[in-house]
Structures are given as C-alpha cells and as structure tokens.
Design a protein around this motif. Structure first.
Motif, PDB file in Angstrom:
ATOM      1  N   ILE A  73       0.754  -1.255   0.027  1.00 13.97           N
ATOM      2  CA  ILE A  73       0.077   0.002  -0.169  1.00 13.97           C
ATOM      3  C   ILE A  73       1.308   1.605  -0.272  1.00 13.97           C
ATOM      4  CG2 ILE A  73       0.043  -0.025   2.357  1.00 13.97           C
ATOM      5  CD1 ILE A  73      -3.235   1.476   1.744  1.00 13.97           C
ATOM      6  N   LEU A  74       1.952   1.130   1.006  1.00 14.98           N
ATOM      7  CA  LEU A  74       2.465   2.207   0.714  1.00 14.98           C
ATOM      8  C   LEU A  74       4.090   2.932  -0.830  1.00 14.98           C
ATOM      9  CD1 LEU A  74       3.843   4.622   1.683  1.00 14.98           C
ATOM     10  CD2 LEU A  74       5.925   3.149   2.782  1.00 14.98           C
ATOM     11  N   LYS A  75       4.126   1.396  -0.856  1.00 16.50           N
ATOM     12  CA  LYS A  75       4.721   0.929  -2.475  1.00 16.50           C
ATOM     13  C   LYS A  75       3.880   2.229  -3.272  1.00 16.50           C
ATOM     14  CE  LYS A  75       7.571   1.281  -5.447  1.00 16.50           C
ATOM     15  NZ  LYS A  75       7.421   0.530  -6.447  1.00 16.50           N
ATOM     16  N   GLY A  76       2.741   1.521  -3.835  1.00 16.41           N
ATOM     17  CA  GLY A  76       1.555   2.223  -4.334  1.00 16.41           C
ATOM     18  C   GLY A  76       1.831   3.859  -4.016  1.00 16.41           C
ATOM     19  N   TRP A  77       1.887   4.080  -2.667  1.00 15.30           N
ATOM     20  CA  TRP A  77       1.182   5.239  -2.762  1.00 15.30           C
ATOM     21  C   TRP A  77       2.506   6.297  -3.185  1.00 15.30           C
ATOM     22  CZ3 TRP A  77       4.836   9.155  -0.189  1.00 15.30           C
ATOM     23  CH2 TRP A  77       4.397  10.136   0.531  1.00 15.30           C
ATOM     24  N   VAL A  78       3.369   5.650  -3.100  1.00 13.80           N
ATOM     25  CA  VAL A  78       5.115   6.245  -4.643  1.00 13.80           C
ATOM     26  C   VAL A  78       4.563   6.409  -5.595  1.00 13.80           C
ATOM     27  CG1 VAL A  78       7.094   5.679  -4.321  1.00 13.80           C
ATOM     28  CG2 VAL A  78       6.417   5.585  -2.401  1.00 13.80           C
ATOM     29  N   ASP A  79       4.267   4.997  -5.861  1.00 15.04           N
ATOM     30  CA  ASP A  79       4.144   4.827  -7.193  1.00 15.04           C
ATOM     31  C   ASP A  79       2.477   5.737  -8.211  1.00 15.04           C
ATOM     32  OD1 ASP A  79       5.889   2.562  -7.447  1.00 15.04           O
ATOM     33  OD2 ASP A  79       3.999   1.112  -7.505  1.00 15.04           O
ATOM     34  N   ARG A  80       2.054   5.927  -7.479  1.00 17.05           N
ATOM     35  CA  ARG A  80       1.151   7.106  -7.886  1.00 17.05           C
ATOM     36  C   ARG A  80       1.206   8.653  -7.535  1.00 17.05           C
ATOM     37  NH1 ARG A  80      -4.309   6.066  -5.803  1.00 17.05           N
ATOM     38  NH2 ARG A  80      -5.046   7.346  -7.470  1.00 17.05           N
ATOM     39  N   VAL A  81       1.740   8.386  -6.614  1.00 14.13           N
ATOM     40  CA  VAL A  81       1.981  10.074  -5.996  1.00 14.13           C
ATOM     41  C   VAL A  81       2.923  11.016  -6.617  1.00 14.13           C
ATOM     42  CG1 VAL A  81       2.163  11.023  -4.258  1.00 14.13           C
ATOM     43  CG2 VAL A  81       0.700   9.922  -3.903  1.00 14.13           C
ATOM     44  N   PHE A  82       4.143   9.696  -7.125  1.00  9.96           N
ATOM     45  CA  PHE A  82       5.333  10.739  -7.404  1.00  9.96           C
ATOM     46  C   PHE A  82       5.262  10.463  -8.440  1.00  9.96           C
ATOM     47  CE2 PHE A  82       9.151  10.394  -3.870  1.00  9.96           C
ATOM     48  CZ  PHE A  82       8.081  10.636  -2.782  1.00  9.96           C
ATOM     49  N   ALA A  83       4.641  11.885  -9.772  1.00  6.40           N
ATOM     50  CA  ALA A  83       4.073  12.074 -10.594  1.00  6.40           C
ATOM     51  C   ALA A  83       5.441  11.851 -11.212  1.00  6.40           C
ATOM     52  CB  ALA A  83       2.898  12.851 -10.864  1.00  6.40           C
ATOM     53  N   TYR A  84       5.409  12.291 -13.017  1.00  9.88           N
ATOM     54  CA  TYR A  84       6.756  12.658 -14.057  1.00  9.88           C
ATOM     55  C   TYR A  84       5.909  14.132 -13.574  1.00  9.88           C
ATOM     56  CZ  TYR A  84       9.231  12.799 -18.002  1.00  9.88           C
ATOM     57  OH  TYR A  84       9.998  13.505 -19.211  1.00  9.88           O
ATOM     58  N   GLY A  85       7.283  15.322 -13.927  1.00 14.48           N
ATOM     59  CA  GLY A  85       7.073  15.978 -13.321  1.00 14.48           C
ATOM     60  C   GLY A  85       6.921  17.343 -12.464  1.00 14.48           C
ATOM     61  N   PHE A  86       6.492  15.892 -11.606  1.00 15.87           N
ATOM     62  CA  PHE A  86       6.868  16.339 -10.209  1.00 15.87           C
ATOM     63  C   PHE A  86       7.794  15.889  -9.282  1.00 15.87           C
ATOM     64  CE2 PHE A  86       5.286  15.598  -5.726  1.00 15.87           C
ATOM     65  CZ  PHE A  86       5.136  16.125  -5.126  1.00 15.87           C
ATOM     66  N   ALA A  87       7.749  15.123  -9.707  1.00 15.50           N
ATOM     67  CA  ALA A  87       8.687  13.621  -8.151  1.00 15.50           C
ATOM     68  C   ALA A  87       9.838  13.159  -9.532  1.00 15.50           C
ATOM     69  CB  ALA A  87       8.552  12.769  -7.538  1.00 15.50           C
ATOM     70  N   TYR A  88      10.055  12.879 -10.693  1.00 19.37           N
ATOM     71  CA  TYR A  88      11.093  12.394 -11.553  1.00 19.37           C
ATOM     72  C   TYR A  88      10.402  13.297 -12.954  1.00 19.37           C
ATOM     73  CZ  TYR A  88       7.764   9.654 -13.692  1.00 19.37           C
ATOM     74  OH  TYR A  88       6.821   8.532 -14.354  1.00 19.37           O
ATOM     75  N   GLY A  89      11.269  13.541 -14.381  1.00 18.39           N
ATOM     76  CA  GLY A  89      11.729  13.402 -15.275  1.00 18.39           C
ATOM     77  C   GLY A  89      11.414  16.185 -15.089  1.00 18.39           C
ATOM     78  N   VAL A  90      11.845  15.923 -14.269  1.00 19.00           N
ATOM     79  CA  VAL A  90      12.487  16.748 -13.177  1.00 19.00           C
ATOM     80  C   VAL A  90      13.555  17.731 -14.186  1.00 19.00           C
ATOM     81  CG1 VAL A  90      11.961  19.132 -11.282  1.00 19.00           C
ATOM     82  CG2 VAL A  90      10.237  16.882 -11.675  1.00 19.00           C
ATOM     83  N   GLY A  91      13.834  18.900 -14.757  1.00 10.22           N
ATOM     84  CA  GLY A  91      14.664  19.871 -15.262  1.00 10.22           C
ATOM     85  C   GLY A  91      14.968  19.269 -16.065  1.00 10.22           C
ATOM     86  N   GLU A  92      15.934  19.796 -17.190  1.00  3.18           N
ATOM     87  CA  GLU A  92      16.780  19.683 -18.375  1.00  3.18           C
ATOM     88  C   GLU A  92      17.249  18.014 -18.133  1.00  3.18           C
ATOM     89  OE1 GLU A  92      20.038  22.378 -19.075  1.00  3.18           O
ATOM     90  OE2 GLU A  92      20.054  21.561 -20.909  1.00  3.18           O
ATOM     91  N   HIS A  93      17.330  17.939 -19.263  1.00  4.77           N
ATOM     92  CA  HIS A  93      17.797  16.161 -19.772  1.00  4.77           C
ATOM     93  C   HIS A  93      18.484  17.042 -20.864  1.00  4.77           C
ATOM     94  CE1 HIS A  93      14.908  14.849 -16.542  1.00  4.77           C
ATOM     95  NE2 HIS A  93      15.720  13.987 -16.280  1.00  4.77           N
ATOM     96  N   SER A  94      19.990  16.001 -20.854  1.00  6.19           N
ATOM     97  CA  SER A  94      20.261  16.033 -22.266  1.00  6.19           C
ATOM     98  C   SER A  94      22.037  16.239 -22.315  1.00  6.19           C
ATOM     99  CB  SER A  94      20.608  17.781 -22.543  1.00  6.19           C
ATOM    100  OG  SER A  94      22.314  18.239 -20.794  1.00  6.19           O
ATOM    101  N   ASP A  95      22.603  16.216 -22.580  1.00  6.76           N
ATOM    102  CA  ASP A  95      23.766  15.325 -22.998  1.00  6.76           C
ATOM    103  C   ASP A  95      24.732  15.783 -21.640  1.00  6.76           C
ATOM    104  OD1 ASP A  95      22.872  13.172 -24.391  1.00  6.76           O
ATOM    105  OD2 ASP A  95      24.655  13.159 -25.938  1.00  6.76           O
ATOM    106  N   GLN A  96      24.273  17.314 -21.027  1.00  2.00           N
ATOM    107  CA  GLN A  96      25.324  18.021 -20.746  1.00  2.00           C
ATOM    108  C   GLN A  96      24.734  18.102 -18.886  1.00  2.00           C
ATOM    109  OE1 GLN A  96      27.688  19.382 -21.915  1.00  2.00           O
ATOM    110  NE2 GLN A  96      27.495  18.369 -23.291  1.00  2.00           N
TER     111      GLN A  96
END
Lengths: 265, 265
Positions: free
Chosen positions: A108-131
């Motif tokens: 149930i707690l893993k599911g809280w992380v899986d669902r709440v930690f959205a892309y743009g909020f908890a990951y996929g944040v900031g510039e992604h490049s080779d630099q």
C-alpha cells in the motif's frame, strides 16, 4: 515545522500504531503542525492503472510514464493523488512509517509512491540532455525539505548488521532513502528502526518509544545522510558514473554514493 | 519443466506485454508447461488487511504475522492466495516479470508477495532456536526450485552499473533475489534486465527479445547466483553474522553473501 506523516499499517492497535501515536504526540508537543496520511484508514488505492488517468482515451494504449506526465501537466491527476501532492508541497518534513515486509515497504505504501510521485513532480524534472541529467538526487521539486523513515522489523538487529545475513539495514533501505526520497530532492535523515517487534512487551516498548521521541525532537538538527548530489561534480555526464578518483578503484556498492568519511547512515 | 509466470504490468500492449509474449512463446516451444498469473488482469488485491483472514474475530486485534500463521495452519487463507500457493508448489520454476518503478516492484506485485508468502509457507518454516534459525536462505518450502526476474527499467544501463548513480542493479535487486526468492528456498538465476525501455522502437526490440528467448532456452542450465546458504556453516548462530574469516575484515555490503570468486549475479 509542517510535517506530513504517512502511516502504512492495517491495525491502529498495533505496535506500529502505538509508535505512531508516540511520534505524533511528541511532534505536537514541540509545536509542529502535523498532517497524517493513514493509508489503510483512508482506503488508499495501491495499483497504478488506467483509472488513475481519466483523460486517457478508453482504447488508447496505456503507457504509465507518458500518462503520468500528461496528467500532471494538464492537472488531471485523480483527486486522491492531487491531495497527497498538495500535502507534500505544504510539508517541510516527510515521515514514512511502515513495517518492513519482505525487506521492503508494504504494497500500500509502494502504491502511494508509485501513484503520487508523478512525472513532472517527482521525476522528469529539469533539463535532460547530454550535459545535464535533470534535477534529481539532491535537486528537484522537494529540495530543501527533510524526510525520514520510521521502520519496524520482525528480525534481530544482528541479522541486519553490516555482516548479518539479511544484508545491512542501510543497504536494504537505500532504494527508498536514495531512490525514492533523495531522488526528488529531500535531505534524508538516518532511519529510525525498531527490531524484534513481534516479541515486544510493555517493558520493551518504553525504551523504543523514548528513542523515537528523541528523534522527533531532533528532526530539524539531526545531520542528514550525506548522499552525493548528482550535479555537484562527483559524477560523469551523461554516464552518471562516480568519478574514478573519488573512491578506491575496486570499490562498489551503495556506500560509494555517500560523500566522504563523515557520512552518516 | 513446469513454469509459473507472474506478470505485473497494467497494459498488455506495452513493451512488457510484448516481452512476456516472447518469453511464453519460447517456453512453450521448448515443451514446458506454463501457467500465468497476470496480476492486473486478475484484479489482484494488493493490500494485506483483515479481509485476508476471514476467521479473525471481528473485534480481534489484527497482527499480520500471527494471522498469517493461523490461517496457513488451519487452511483458512483466502481462495486467491491458496490458488497462488498451489501454483508455486506445482511449478519447478518461477518467473516474475515487472517494470522497475522507483527501484522496486510495482505495488501490485509487492502485494502478491506480501499476501501469498504466508507464515508457515515462505517464512517461519523449520526449527527456530539458538542453534538453528529455521529453514531459510537456501532451505525451505520452495527449495530445489528455480526463480528468475525479468525486469524493465526506464534509465540507462550505465546509471545502474557498479559505479552508476542509481546503485548497481544487482544490489537494487538483492532485496528481491535474496530476501524474497532465496529466503523461502529458491535457487535464483541472474536477472534479465532491459534498459531505456521508454525509448524502444521496433529495431531496438528484436535484439532484446532474442536475448530474452535465449534466457528462456537456458532456464535449466544457467548457473544460479551463489548466495551462501544460512545453514551451511558460513554464518554464526544465532547472530547470523558472516564468519570473520570468510571475507576481508572491513568488507561490507550485499556482495558478502555471495559464495566466493565464481559468484554470478
């Protein structure tokens, strides 16, 4: 301080329930504001599935990462997820309390992380490049906030020691402390762990409770685990390998990602 | 061979779905019997809660370990859990396929473990005393069987390398391979891992599919990870610390629990 306390045990009359009450009482006595997400009591939904993305076309292929990104960008996440995100943004300290089941969080707690930690909020944040590989591991949406685990384990402390058969507790918790909490920006406190909890009696409870109270009193001052920030120069870009000169040549394992001899945790 | 294939992705038309089809087709082509637990399609319940133990008194305090023991002993586990236990006993090889979300299993698969791996079945097996710490880590109900993970990850392989920022993939999977699979007795095969799966196209798929087919063809012959059995003399009893003479004095980390230089994984 403003504290979000996430609790993941099905029985309020459990040792976990008693420790939660001890922690929250102490936090309030210290004058902190506390909000609680009691996942079982709230009937938290554990599974990432199509129902999480009402704006997804009914016959569309469901790609969780893409769906999460779109829903966060368009503010169409479900209300339960939005409410948790709002709490995370409100709080300056996050505490996750759970029993260690099979060396990890309850589902149930893993599911809280899986669902709440959205892309743009908890990951996929900031510039992604080779630099630059985004704002993560020390940077990100939740940077500047603190987080801490409160964990109970059925086994003996010796079995979780550096040479114990279960593996060291700090390594077992690394995927959570480093991969879930440090990743979106939290400064992570050393965990509170209580062992042999299936054998507790009244006499055994009070010293553990007092140890937990002490941790609650020192939330703001306890030194955090000194993980290496991704963008602080310790890692090669874009391979994100620790620079060779920063450890013994044959060193490996999670401890590489601690910054120097003063590292806690 | 008899193979139980547990699948934990919400979209059959995903890369995970395609890899599952590749694996199962190859297993059948090899003449194996295959049964599938498709957790999302089956509507698997993820949370351990009171509903799992219908014989529990309605006002009784719910202690998950005690409830699990009693329900297993009295054959009163719920039908969905009993069905999975029957499949695990039937199969001589277990395959778990899942996307790595936040460096761990999706909640639904963790819930399968939390609920199916009952006390008396997967833990709490064998004599527990100061002389012997039960049948676990290489012994137990599922001893003699093989298990293997099939994992997809969004990140780059370099980021999961021995010096990569995420931590080494083998260490990230140790709590599953050692703590969930080896614990109840499985011999554990090195995992199959596909990286950067969010960027896959047709051209990228086929080499990965062929690598997976090869792993399916060699299930019976691939050397297993050489974890140290608990009761083979390598650990002190009852502290379950690795004997000092079995590694460098300051060695630590999960790799201690691999047996010698030939260790795979």
């Amino acid at each position: 301080m403003k504290i979000l306390f996430v609790f993941a045990h099905p029985e309020p009359r459990s040792l976990n329930g008693a420790l939660r009450d001890v922690a929250i009482e102490e936090l309030k006595a210290q004058g902190h504001e506390v909000r609680i997400s009691d996942l079982y009591a709230d009937g938290w939904k554990s599974e990432v599935d199509r129902a999480d993305f009402p704006s997804l076309a009914p016959d569309g292929r469901f790609i969780p990462v893409a769906a999460s990104k779109k829903a966060f960008d368009t503010n169409t996440l479900t209300d339960d997820v939005k409410a948790e995100i709002e709490k995370l943004l409100w709080a300056d300290t996050l505490i996750l309390q759970f029993p260690l089941w099979w060396f990890a969080m309850p589902a149930i707690l893993k599911g809280w992380v899986d669902r709440v930690f959205a892309y743009g909020f908890a990951y996929g944040v900031g510039e992604h490049s080779d630099q630059r590989w985004g704002d993560r591991y020390g940077e990100g949406t939740l940077a500047g906030k603190r987080a801490m685990l409160v964990v109970t384990a059925g086994g003996w402390e010796e079995h979780y020691a550096p040479r114990g058969i279960n593996g060291p507790i700090d390594d077992l918790l690394f995927p959570i402390n480093h991969g879930i909490l440090y990743y979106p920006g939290y400064d992570v406190l050393p965990p509170f762990v209580a062992y042999r909890v299936d054998r507790f009696d009244e006499a055994g409870f009070e010293p553990v409770a007092e140890r937990l109270r002490e941790r609650m009193r020192t939330l703001a001052t306890t030194p955090t685990i000194r993980y290496r920030p991704q963008n602080g120069g310790d890692y090669l870009v874009p391979s994100m390998q620790l620079r060779p000169e920063l450890s013994e040549p044959d060193a490996t394992g999670f401890a590489l990602h601690l910054n120097g001899a003063g590292a806690a945790g």
